[in-house]
Design an enzyme around this catalytic site. Sequence first.
Site, PDB file in Angstrom:
ATOM      1  N   ASP A  12     -61.026  -0.265 -29.991  1.00 10.33           N
ATOM      2  CA  ASP A  12     -61.901  -1.248 -30.595  1.00 10.33           C
ATOM      3  C   ASP A  12     -61.276  -2.626 -30.356  1.00 10.33           C
ATOM      4  OD1 ASP A  12     -63.973  -2.244 -32.430  1.00 10.33           O
ATOM      5  OD2 ASP A  12     -62.289  -2.557 -33.804  1.00 10.33           O
ATOM      6  N   ASP A  14     -62.362  -6.231 -32.233  1.00 17.45           N
ATOM      7  CA  ASP A  14     -62.232  -7.053 -33.439  1.00 17.45           C
ATOM      8  C   ASP A  14     -61.620  -6.237 -34.582  1.00 17.45           C
ATOM      9  OD1 ASP A  14     -64.287  -9.627 -32.964  1.00 17.45           O
ATOM     10  OD2 ASP A  14     -64.806  -7.828 -31.842  1.00 17.45           O
ATOM     11  N   ASP A 177     -59.959   0.147 -36.266  1.00 16.89           N
ATOM     12  CA  ASP A 177     -59.613  -0.256 -37.630  1.00 16.89           C
ATOM     13  C   ASP A 177     -60.678   0.074 -38.654  1.00 16.89           C
ATOM     14  OD1 ASP A 177     -61.184  -3.226 -38.269  1.00 16.89           O
ATOM     15  OD2 ASP A 177     -61.205  -2.423 -36.244  1.00 16.89           O
TER      16      ASP A 177
END
Length: 232
Positions: A12, A14, A177
């Site tokens: 991922d 961001d 995240d």
Amino acid sequence: MKFTNKDVLLFDLDGTLIDSVPDLALSVNQMLTSLGMNTYPINEIRSWVGNGAAVLTRRALSGSINIKADLKADLVEKALATFLDYYQQNVCVDTTVYPNVASTLAALHNSGYQMVIVTNKPEQFVRPILEKLSLNTYFSMIVGGDSLSKRKPDPMQLHYVCEQLKVSESQCIMIGDSKNDIHAAVAANMDSIALTYGYNHGEDIHSHGANVVLDDFAELLDVLDTIDEPVS
């Protein structure tokens, strides 16, 4: 836990590799100001990030992570176009790389892993950010939130990477995240690693089924097979 026999790492963007909230918040507030609406503090906008530009825009118009059901379609369309225009101008002004990301990516690249970006951010913004932050050389493929008809938490992007690289899901790890990253990996029957420091709307990432949860990006080197030679 130590992962073995893995060839491809899906990351991922961001909240995992970069903190893009300062530029996203600036662009959100510029959009809201242009529409004559109230603006919001950066920490409030931070809690809205992680599901792509369209969802972020709807949350901004709602002033909440909970999107209003009565938002008018023409307002949403105008707001999204305006936000994307402002973000294009501010795509990597105050965005930063999280601690230990650059050195860890270099070590993983040096160890022979093929690395891919799988993000819900529109694809047009991804490469300029990676280039400005000097991360672009590590990734062989980018799959954005608008690259396919579905995005995380749907597993389509993950399956697509496997198809394009001609690898099985068992050869890959999804690293992110948020619960979207982990749920996509679970749905794709792919192992996953969760990071605790990013954008997960205040929820504990431990509860979403990742194989491993780490507090520091550098800890990836402890759970993945790597060579011991120094990175040149």
